[in-house]
Design a protein around this motif. Structure first.
Motif, PDB file in Angstrom:
ATOM      1  N   SER A   1     -13.705  47.704 -54.701  1.00 23.57           N
ATOM      2  CA  SER A   1     -13.071  48.966 -55.044  1.00 23.57           C
ATOM      3  C   SER A   1     -11.689  49.027 -54.394  1.00 23.57           C
ATOM      4  O   SER A   1     -11.529  48.597 -53.251  1.00 23.57           O
ATOM      5  N   PRO A   2     -10.698  49.575 -55.093  1.00 19.43           N
ATOM      6  CA  PRO A   2      -9.385  49.744 -54.467  1.00 19.43           C
ATOM      7  C   PRO A   2      -9.438  50.644 -53.232  1.00 19.43           C
ATOM      8  O   PRO A   2      -8.625  50.515 -52.328  1.00 19.43           O
ATOM      9  N   VAL A   3     -10.425  51.518 -53.170  1.00 18.17           N
ATOM     10  CA  VAL A   3     -10.547  52.456 -52.054  1.00 18.17           C
ATOM     11  C   VAL A   3     -11.185  51.789 -50.844  1.00 18.17           C
ATOM     12  O   VAL A   3     -10.645  51.814 -49.742  1.00 18.17           O
ATOM     13  N   THR A   4     -12.339  51.163 -51.039  1.00 14.08           N
ATOM     14  CA  THR A   4     -13.062  50.573 -49.902  1.00 14.08           C
ATOM     15  C   THR A   4     -12.518  49.210 -49.496  1.00 14.08           C
ATOM     16  O   THR A   4     -12.742  48.772 -48.372  1.00 14.08           O
ATOM     17  N   ASP A   5     -11.843  48.525 -50.393  1.00 12.03           N
ATOM     18  CA  ASP A   5     -11.255  47.219 -50.097  1.00 12.03           C
ATOM     19  C   ASP A   5      -9.736  47.346 -50.045  1.00 12.03           C
ATOM     20  O   ASP A   5      -9.007  46.771 -50.861  1.00 12.03           O
ATOM     21  N   SER A   6      -9.256  48.088 -49.059  1.00 15.15           N
ATOM     22  CA  SER A   6      -7.825  48.398 -48.978  1.00 15.15           C
ATOM     23  C   SER A   6      -6.962  47.160 -48.772  1.00 15.15           C
ATOM     24  O   SER A   6      -5.787  47.152 -49.144  1.00 15.15           O
ATOM     25  N   LEU A   7      -7.519  46.087 -48.192  1.00 19.61           N
ATOM     26  CA  LEU A   7      -6.726  44.877 -47.971  1.00 19.61           C
ATOM     27  C   LEU A   7      -6.471  44.092 -49.265  1.00 19.61           C
ATOM     28  O   LEU A   7      -5.727  43.120 -49.263  1.00 19.61           O
ATOM     29  N   LEU A   8      -7.055  44.553 -50.367  1.00 18.05           N
ATOM     30  CA  LEU A   8      -6.656  44.011 -51.669  1.00 18.05           C
ATOM     31  C   LEU A   8      -5.227  44.440 -51.997  1.00 18.05           C
ATOM     32  O   LEU A   8      -4.563  43.829 -52.811  1.00 18.05           O
ATOM     33  N   ARG A   9      -4.764  45.512 -51.351  1.00 22.49           N
ATOM     34  CA  ARG A   9      -3.437  46.090 -51.577  1.00 22.49           C
ATOM     35  C   ARG A   9      -3.215  46.419 -53.062  1.00 22.49           C
ATOM     36  O   ARG A   9      -2.188  46.096 -53.652  1.00 22.49           O
ATOM     37  N   ASP A  10      -4.215  47.052 -53.632  1.00 23.45           N
ATOM     38  CA  ASP A  10      -4.187  47.395 -55.055  1.00 23.45           C
ATOM     39  C   ASP A  10      -4.766  48.796 -55.249  1.00 23.45           C
ATOM     40  O   ASP A  10      -5.837  48.968 -55.831  1.00 23.45           O
ATOM     41  N   PRO A  11      -4.052  49.828 -54.756  1.00 24.59           N
ATOM     42  CA  PRO A  11      -4.624  51.176 -54.746  1.00 24.59           C
ATOM     43  C   PRO A  11      -4.941  51.757 -56.120  1.00 24.59           C
ATOM     44  O   PRO A  11      -5.823  52.592 -56.247  1.00 24.59           O
ATOM     45  N   ASP A  12      -4.248  51.293 -57.166  1.00 27.52           N
ATOM     46  CA  ASP A  12      -4.521  51.844 -58.496  1.00 27.52           C
ATOM     47  C   ASP A  12      -5.239  50.856 -59.417  1.00 27.52           C
ATOM     48  O   ASP A  12      -5.454  51.135 -60.589  1.00 27.52           O
ATOM     49  N   GLY A  13      -5.638  49.701 -58.870  1.00 30.73           N
ATOM     50  CA  GLY A  13      -6.413  48.748 -59.658  1.00 30.73           C
ATOM     51  C   GLY A  13      -5.635  48.013 -60.722  1.00 30.73           C
ATOM     52  O   GLY A  13      -6.201  47.565 -61.721  1.00 30.73           O
ATOM     53  N   THR A  14      -4.308  47.849 -60.529  1.00 30.42           N
ATOM     54  CA  THR A  14      -3.490  47.171 -61.542  1.00 30.42           C
ATOM     55  C   THR A  14      -2.809  45.901 -61.038  1.00 30.42           C
ATOM     56  O   THR A  14      -2.221  45.173 -61.831  1.00 30.42           O
ATOM     57  N   ARG A  15      -2.842  45.639 -59.743  1.00 27.30           N
ATOM     58  CA  ARG A  15      -2.136  44.466 -59.208  1.00 27.30           C
ATOM     59  C   ARG A  15      -2.986  43.195 -59.210  1.00 27.30           C
ATOM     60  O   ARG A  15      -2.475  42.101 -59.390  1.00 27.30           O
ATOM     61  N   MET A  16      -4.282  43.358 -58.958  1.00 24.91           N
ATOM     62  CA  MET A  16      -5.164  42.194 -58.919  1.00 24.91           C
ATOM     63  C   MET A  16      -5.565  41.803 -60.340  1.00 24.91           C
ATOM     64  O   MET A  16      -5.830  42.657 -61.190  1.00 24.91           O
ATOM     65  N   ASP A  17      -5.622  40.515 -60.581  1.00 23.09           N
ATOM     66  CA  ASP A  17      -5.989  39.980 -61.887  1.00 23.09           C
ATOM     67  C   ASP A  17      -7.440  40.335 -62.223  1.00 23.09           C
ATOM     68  O   ASP A  17      -8.331  40.171 -61.385  1.00 23.09           O
ATOM     69  N   VAL A  18      -7.678  40.798 -63.426  1.00 20.93           N
ATOM     70  CA  VAL A  18      -9.017  41.210 -63.848  1.00 20.93           C
ATOM     71  C   VAL A  18      -9.995  40.039 -63.763  1.00 20.93           C
ATOM     72  O   VAL A  18     -11.106  40.180 -63.233  1.00 20.93           O
ATOM     73  N   LEU A  19      -9.600  38.869 -64.273  1.00 20.75           N
ATOM     74  CA  LEU A  19     -10.495  37.704 -64.242  1.00 20.75           C
ATOM     75  C   LEU A  19     -10.838  37.302 -62.802  1.00 20.75           C
ATOM     76  O   LEU A  19     -11.986  36.977 -62.500  1.00 20.75           O
ATOM     77  N   LEU A  20      -9.858  37.338 -61.905  1.00 16.96           N
ATOM     78  CA  LEU A  20     -10.137  37.025 -60.504  1.00 16.96           C
ATOM     79  C   LEU A  20     -11.173  37.993 -59.946  1.00 16.96           C
ATOM     80  O   LEU A  20     -12.141  37.578 -59.299  1.00 16.96           O
ATOM     81  N   MET A  21     -10.988  39.276 -60.180  1.00 17.99           N
ATOM     82  CA  MET A  21     -11.896  40.262 -59.611  1.00 17.99           C
ATOM     83  C   MET A  21     -13.300  40.140 -60.213  1.00 17.99           C
ATOM     84  O   MET A  21     -14.292  40.286 -59.502  1.00 17.99           O
ATOM     85  N   GLN A  22     -13.391  39.826 -61.494  1.00 12.81           N
ATOM     86  CA  GLN A  22     -14.703  39.615 -62.103  1.00 12.81           C
ATOM     87  C   GLN A  22     -15.366  38.355 -61.552  1.00 12.81           C
ATOM     88  O   GLN A  22     -16.577  38.340 -61.299  1.00 12.81           O
ATOM     89  N   THR A  23     -14.583  37.300 -61.340  1.00  9.80           N
ATOM     90  CA  THR A  23     -15.120  36.054 -60.789  1.00  9.80           C
ATOM     91  C   THR A  23     -15.569  36.264 -59.351  1.00  9.80           C
ATOM     92  O   THR A  23     -16.656  35.825 -58.950  1.00  9.80           O
ATOM     93  N   LEU A  24     -14.753  36.959 -58.577  1.00 10.22           N
ATOM     94  CA  LEU A  24     -15.096  37.263 -57.186  1.00 10.22           C
ATOM     95  C   LEU A  24     -16.362  38.120 -57.126  1.00 10.22           C
ATOM     96  O   LEU A  24     -17.248  37.890 -56.290  1.00 10.22           O
ATOM     97  N   ASP A  25     -16.466  39.073 -58.016  1.00 13.70           N
ATOM     98  CA  ASP A  25     -17.626  39.958 -58.065  1.00 13.70           C
ATOM     99  C   ASP A  25     -18.903  39.166 -58.400  1.00 13.70           C
ATOM    100  O   ASP A  25     -19.941  39.358 -57.764  1.00 13.70           O
ATOM    101  N   ALA A  26     -18.813  38.266 -59.373  1.00 14.99           N
ATOM    102  CA  ALA A  26     -19.965  37.440 -59.751  1.00 14.99           C
ATOM    103  C   ALA A  26     -20.360  36.508 -58.608  1.00 14.99           C
ATOM    104  O   ALA A  26     -21.554  36.293 -58.353  1.00 14.99           O
ATOM    105  N   TRP A  27     -19.379  35.963 -57.909  1.00 16.44           N
ATOM    106  CA  TRP A  27     -19.647  35.079 -56.764  1.00 16.44           C
ATOM    107  C   TRP A  27     -20.334  35.858 -55.654  1.00 16.44           C
ATOM    108  O   TRP A  27     -21.303  35.406 -55.059  1.00 16.44           O
ATOM    109  N   ARG A  28     -19.837  37.053 -55.382  1.00 13.64           N
ATOM    110  CA  ARG A  28     -20.442  37.902 -54.355  1.00 13.64           C
ATOM    111  C   ARG A  28     -21.899  38.209 -54.716  1.00 13.64           C
ATOM    112  O   ARG A  28     -22.787  38.196 -53.878  1.00 13.64           O
ATOM    113  N   GLU A  29     -22.161  38.484 -55.988  1.00  7.58           N
ATOM    114  CA  GLU A  29     -23.532  38.730 -56.462  1.00  7.58           C
ATOM    115  C   GLU A  29     -24.411  37.508 -56.200  1.00  7.58           C
ATOM    116  O   GLU A  29     -25.531  37.622 -55.712  1.00  7.58           O
TER     117      GLU A  29
END
Length: 158
Positions: free
Chosen positions: A13-41
């Protein structure tokens, strides 16, 4: 980058993961975040982000301070994340990341805690960049003998 990665992932989340430095959810690549999320799962424990998006000014500061060796970082494109899994040995995380869908995997053994860099920066067809950063800030890249020697040392110590 497309807006909307926060609605497409479960664990970040942009809120709980502030070190992503992406407060509005537009700076981080969507595919990266989906891949990271699947890996975390798959790993089954929280991934603690230590660095996400970096402005070019921040990247230049890190370069000037000797904290990185690259001016053109995947972080400035929103295509890289650094962090760690708290209860998973870093060598296991590194080996797992190599097998996962990341295009770049770096191991920083000298930090406390040791961290992993993962990115989806395109380096060409079927090319995966692997590296280890040593305590004296040397970057050792696969397939160099120094990389494999350092990897053997990491696996025997960690």
């Amino acid at each position: 980058m497309t807006a909307g990665w926060p609605s497409l992932v479960k664990y970040f989340s942009p809120v709980t993961d502030s070190l992503l430095r992406d407060p509005d959810g537009t700076r981080m690549d969507v595919l990266l975040m989906q891949t990271l999320d699947a890996w975390r799962e798959k790993v089954g424990s929280p991934f603690h982000v230590t660095s996400g998006y970096r402005s070019q000014d921040l990247q230049d500061e890190l370069l000037a301070g000797g904290k990185t060796q690259t001016k053109l970082s995947a972080h400035t494109l929103g295509k890289a994340v650094d962090g760690y899994f708290k209860k998973t040995p870093i060598w296991q995380v590194f080996l797992d990341a190599i097998r996962y869908n990341f295009k770049g995997v770096g191991l920083y053994t000298f930090t406390i805690p040791p961290i992993i860099h993962v990115d989806i920066h395109d380096r060409g067809e079927k090319v995966k960049a692997l590296w280890i950063v040593t305590a004296d800030q040397r970057y050792l890249y696969a397939p160099s003998p120094e990389f494999y020697s350092s990897l053997r040392s990491v696996l025997s110590v960690l």
